[in-house]
Design a protein around this motif. Structure first.
Motif, PDB file in Angstrom:
ATOM      1  N   GLU A 100       0.363  -1.277  -3.851  1.00 14.43           N
ATOM      2  CA  GLU A 100      -0.729  -1.632  -2.743  1.00 14.43           C
ATOM      3  C   GLU A 100       0.355  -1.149  -1.672  1.00 14.43           C
ATOM      4  O   GLU A 100      -0.226  -0.940  -0.466  1.00 14.43           O
ATOM      5  N   ALA A 101       1.570  -1.787  -1.568  1.00 13.40           N
ATOM      6  CA  ALA A 101       2.581  -1.463  -0.574  1.00 13.40           C
ATOM      7  C   ALA A 101       2.741   0.013  -0.328  1.00 13.40           C
ATOM      8  O   ALA A 101       2.789   0.430   0.736  1.00 13.40           O
ATOM      9  N   VAL A 102       3.024   0.749  -1.538  1.00 12.94           N
ATOM     10  CA  VAL A 102       3.116   2.080  -1.383  1.00 12.94           C
ATOM     11  C   VAL A 102       1.921   2.752  -0.872  1.00 12.94           C
ATOM     12  O   VAL A 102       2.119   3.835   0.023  1.00 12.94           O
ATOM     13  N   ASN A 103       0.675   2.398  -1.357  1.00 14.98           N
ATOM     14  CA  ASN A 103      -0.456   3.163  -0.789  1.00 14.98           C
ATOM     15  C   ASN A 103      -0.555   2.909   0.797  1.00 14.98           C
ATOM     16  O   ASN A 103      -0.948   3.818   1.293  1.00 14.98           O
ATOM     17  N   ILE A 104      -0.293   1.685   1.185  1.00 15.74           N
ATOM     18  CA  ILE A 104      -0.373   1.409   2.562  1.00 15.74           C
ATOM     19  C   ILE A 104       0.462   2.628   3.597  1.00 15.74           C
ATOM     20  O   ILE A 104      -0.019   3.033   4.428  1.00 15.74           O
ATOM     21  N   PHE A 105       1.611   2.684   3.208  1.00 14.07           N
ATOM     22  CA  PHE A 105       2.576   3.455   3.707  1.00 14.07           C
ATOM     23  C   PHE A 105       2.152   4.943   3.500  1.00 14.07           C
ATOM     24  O   PHE A 105       2.327   6.069   4.360  1.00 14.07           O
ATOM     25  N   SER A 106       1.607   5.262   2.427  1.00 13.56           N
ATOM     26  CA  SER A 106       1.128   6.700   2.129  1.00 13.56           C
ATOM     27  C   SER A 106      -0.051   7.093   2.780  1.00 13.56           C
ATOM     28  O   SER A 106      -0.436   8.213   3.359  1.00 13.56           O
ATOM     29  N   GLU A 107      -0.799   6.097   3.328  1.00 14.97           N
ATOM     30  CA  GLU A 107      -1.979   6.224   4.342  1.00 14.97           C
ATOM     31  C   GLU A 107      -1.535   6.490   5.732  1.00 14.97           C
ATOM     32  O   GLU A 107      -2.247   6.475   6.604  1.00 14.97           O
ATOM     33  N   GLY A 108      -0.083   6.313   5.905  1.00  8.97           N
ATOM     34  CA  GLY A 108       0.335   6.561   7.266  1.00  8.97           C
ATOM     35  C   GLY A 108       0.551   5.306   8.137  1.00  8.97           C
ATOM     36  O   GLY A 108       0.908   5.421   9.364  1.00  8.97           O
ATOM     37  N   ASN A 109       0.466   4.109   7.506  1.00  4.85           N
ATOM     38  CA  ASN A 109       0.641   2.890   8.132  1.00  4.85           C
ATOM     39  C   ASN A 109       2.337   2.528   8.219  1.00  4.85           C
ATOM     40  O   ASN A 109       3.023   3.012   7.196  1.00  4.85           O
ATOM     41  N   SER A 110       2.943   1.847   9.157  1.00  2.00           N
ATOM     42  CA  SER A 110       3.933   1.432   9.173  1.00  2.00           C
ATOM     43  C   SER A 110       4.215   0.068   9.827  1.00  2.00           C
ATOM     44  O   SER A 110       3.395  -0.676  10.517  1.00  2.00           O
ATOM     45  N   PHE A 111       5.574  -0.562   9.383  1.00  2.00           N
ATOM     46  CA  PHE A 111       5.651  -2.106   9.680  1.00  2.00           C
ATOM     47  C   PHE A 111       7.159  -1.939  10.054  1.00  2.00           C
ATOM     48  O   PHE A 111       7.927  -1.150   9.730  1.00  2.00           O
ATOM     49  N   ASP A 112       7.438  -2.983  10.699  1.00  2.06           N
ATOM     50  CA  ASP A 112       9.061  -3.226  10.965  1.00  2.06           C
ATOM     51  C   ASP A 112       9.816  -3.773   9.975  1.00  2.06           C
ATOM     52  O   ASP A 112      11.015  -3.546  10.015  1.00  2.06           O
ATOM     53  N   VAL A 113       9.248  -4.639   8.898  1.00  2.35           N
ATOM     54  CA  VAL A 113       9.729  -5.106   8.080  1.00  2.35           C
ATOM     55  C   VAL A 113       8.898  -5.438   6.744  1.00  2.35           C
ATOM     56  O   VAL A 113       7.623  -5.629   6.950  1.00  2.35           O
ATOM     57  N   ILE A 114       9.338  -5.530   5.841  1.00  3.76           N
ATOM     58  CA  ILE A 114       8.570  -5.587   4.560  1.00  3.76           C
ATOM     59  C   ILE A 114       9.227  -6.867   3.733  1.00  3.76           C
ATOM     60  O   ILE A 114      10.416  -6.693   3.649  1.00  3.76           O
ATOM     61  N   ILE A 115       8.480  -7.914   3.445  1.00  4.06           N
ATOM     62  CA  ILE A 115       8.898  -9.025   2.479  1.00  4.06           C
ATOM     63  C   ILE A 115       8.497  -8.767   1.070  1.00  4.06           C
ATOM     64  O   ILE A 115       7.226  -8.777   0.861  1.00  4.06           O
ATOM     65  N   MET A 116       9.195  -8.318   0.397  1.00  8.41           N
ATOM     66  CA  MET A 116       8.937  -7.684  -1.052  1.00  8.41           C
ATOM     67  C   MET A 116       9.383  -8.548  -2.102  1.00  8.41           C
ATOM     68  O   MET A 116      10.555  -9.029  -2.384  1.00  8.41           O
ATOM     69  N   ASP A 117       8.331  -9.077  -2.998  1.00  8.73           N
ATOM     70  CA  ASP A 117       8.695  -9.872  -3.968  1.00  8.73           C
ATOM     71  C   ASP A 117       9.131  -8.953  -5.237  1.00  8.73           C
ATOM     72  O   ASP A 117       8.835  -7.800  -4.989  1.00  8.73           O
ATOM     73  N   MET A 118      10.139  -9.454  -6.074  1.00  6.63           N
ATOM     74  CA  MET A 118      10.776  -8.524  -7.112  1.00  6.63           C
ATOM     75  C   MET A 118       9.823  -8.643  -8.064  1.00  6.63           C
ATOM     76  O   MET A 118       9.619  -7.207  -8.598  1.00  6.63           O
ATOM     77  N   GLU A 119       9.105  -9.758  -8.808  1.00  5.31           N
ATOM     78  CA  GLU A 119       8.259  -9.801  -9.868  1.00  5.31           C
ATOM     79  C   GLU A 119       6.981  -9.697  -9.658  1.00  5.31           C
ATOM     80  O   GLU A 119       6.391 -10.646  -9.277  1.00  5.31           O
ATOM     81  N   MET A 120       6.180  -8.519  -9.941  1.00  2.59           N
ATOM     82  CA  MET A 120       4.762  -8.577  -9.788  1.00  2.59           C
ATOM     83  C   MET A 120       4.111  -7.526 -10.623  1.00  2.59           C
ATOM     84  O   MET A 120       4.908  -6.546 -11.462  1.00  2.59           O
ATOM     85  N   PRO A 121       2.803  -7.761 -11.089  1.00  2.00           N
ATOM     86  CA  PRO A 121       2.305  -6.935 -12.219  1.00  2.00           C
ATOM     87  C   PRO A 121       2.043  -5.348 -11.156  1.00  2.00           C
ATOM     88  O   PRO A 121       2.212  -5.414 -10.247  1.00  2.00           O
ATOM     89  N   ILE A 122       1.502  -4.500 -12.232  1.00  2.00           N
ATOM     90  CA  ILE A 122       1.206  -3.142 -11.692  1.00  2.00           C
ATOM     91  C   ILE A 122       2.462  -2.507 -11.347  1.00  2.00           C
ATOM     92  O   ILE A 122       2.976  -1.432 -11.593  1.00  2.00           O
ATOM     93  N   MET A 123       2.988  -2.789 -10.126  1.00  3.09           N
ATOM     94  CA  MET A 123       4.146  -2.268  -9.531  1.00  3.09           C
ATOM     95  C   MET A 123       5.192  -3.367  -9.325  1.00  3.09           C
ATOM     96  O   MET A 123       4.900  -3.870  -8.154  1.00  3.09           O
ATOM     97  N   ASP A 124       6.301  -3.666  -9.763  1.00  2.98           N
ATOM     98  CA  ASP A 124       7.193  -4.539  -9.246  1.00  2.98           C
ATOM     99  C   ASP A 124       7.920  -4.343  -7.890  1.00  2.98           C
ATOM    100  O   ASP A 124       7.794  -2.992  -7.573  1.00  2.98           O
ATOM    101  N   GLY A 125       8.703  -5.175  -7.370  1.00  2.00           N
ATOM    102  CA  GLY A 125       9.306  -4.746  -6.157  1.00  2.00           C
ATOM    103  C   GLY A 125      10.725  -3.714  -6.326  1.00  2.00           C
ATOM    104  O   GLY A 125      10.644  -2.969  -5.198  1.00  2.00           O
ATOM    105  N   ILE A 126      11.152  -3.775  -7.361  1.00  2.00           N
ATOM    106  CA  ILE A 126      12.444  -2.994  -7.549  1.00  2.00           C
ATOM    107  C   ILE A 126      11.743  -1.529  -7.411  1.00  2.00           C
ATOM    108  O   ILE A 126      12.206  -0.578  -6.672  1.00  2.00           O
ATOM    109  N   GLN A 127      10.714  -0.951  -8.197  1.00  2.00           N
ATOM    110  CA  GLN A 127       9.998   0.271  -8.250  1.00  2.00           C
ATOM    111  C   GLN A 127       9.492   0.460  -6.980  1.00  2.00           C
ATOM    112  O   GLN A 127       9.468   1.683  -6.345  1.00  2.00           O
ATOM    113  N   ALA A 128       8.813  -0.485  -6.378  1.00  2.00           N
ATOM    114  CA  ALA A 128       7.746  -0.285  -4.912  1.00  2.00           C
ATOM    115  C   ALA A 128       8.907   0.189  -3.969  1.00  2.00           C
ATOM    116  O   ALA A 128       8.984   1.063  -3.097  1.00  2.00           O
TER     117      ALA A 128
END
Length: 133
Positions: free
Chosen positions: A50-78
């Protein structure tokens, strides 16, 4: 607590935006609340895809707080994918994992800094110092 919620000392970050990426709804709510109390405008998503999708849609943020362990796509891959897409904003990794090799992989994926969970005001103040440079 002071009733002057709108004053600048309460909202040092009111010019900053943050994306919270965590699969745990309680953690997302707590992190969003902490960031909002510091004045960040926040958006939350539940996995790295979902984070990758948000940026793919042209959104931007000053900072991302990224968890490491998640289903679908983990923080390392994202984090790797976001950096490969040219995302330059600060990415702060958070995890409750104590595995040094996992944390090292997370940092090497492109984090600006890593914090052990839970996020707190001291860590958010550290993030603000990075943003104000």
């Amino acid at each position: 607590m002071s009733k002057t919620v709108g004053d600048s000392s309460m909202n040092d970050a009111n010019k900053f935006t943050a994306l919270v990426v965590d699969d745990n709804v309680v953690i997302r709510m707590i992190e969003q609340m902490l960031l909002n109390k510091k004045g960040f405008k926040t958006k939350v998503v539940k996995n790295g895809q979902e984070a990758v999708n948000i940026f793919s849609e042209g959104n931007s943020f000053d900072v991302i707080i990224m968890d490491m362990e998640m289903p679908i796509m983990d923080g390392i891959q994202a984090t790797k994918e976001l950096r490969a897409m040219g995302v330059k904003c600060l990415i702060f990794g958070v995890t409750s994992s104590e595995s040094k090799s996992d944390i090292q992989s997370f940092v090497e994926a492109g984090l600006d800094e890593y914090f052990p969970k839970p996020l707190d005001f001291v860590k958010i103040d550290n993030i603000l110092k990075h943003l104000e440079k």
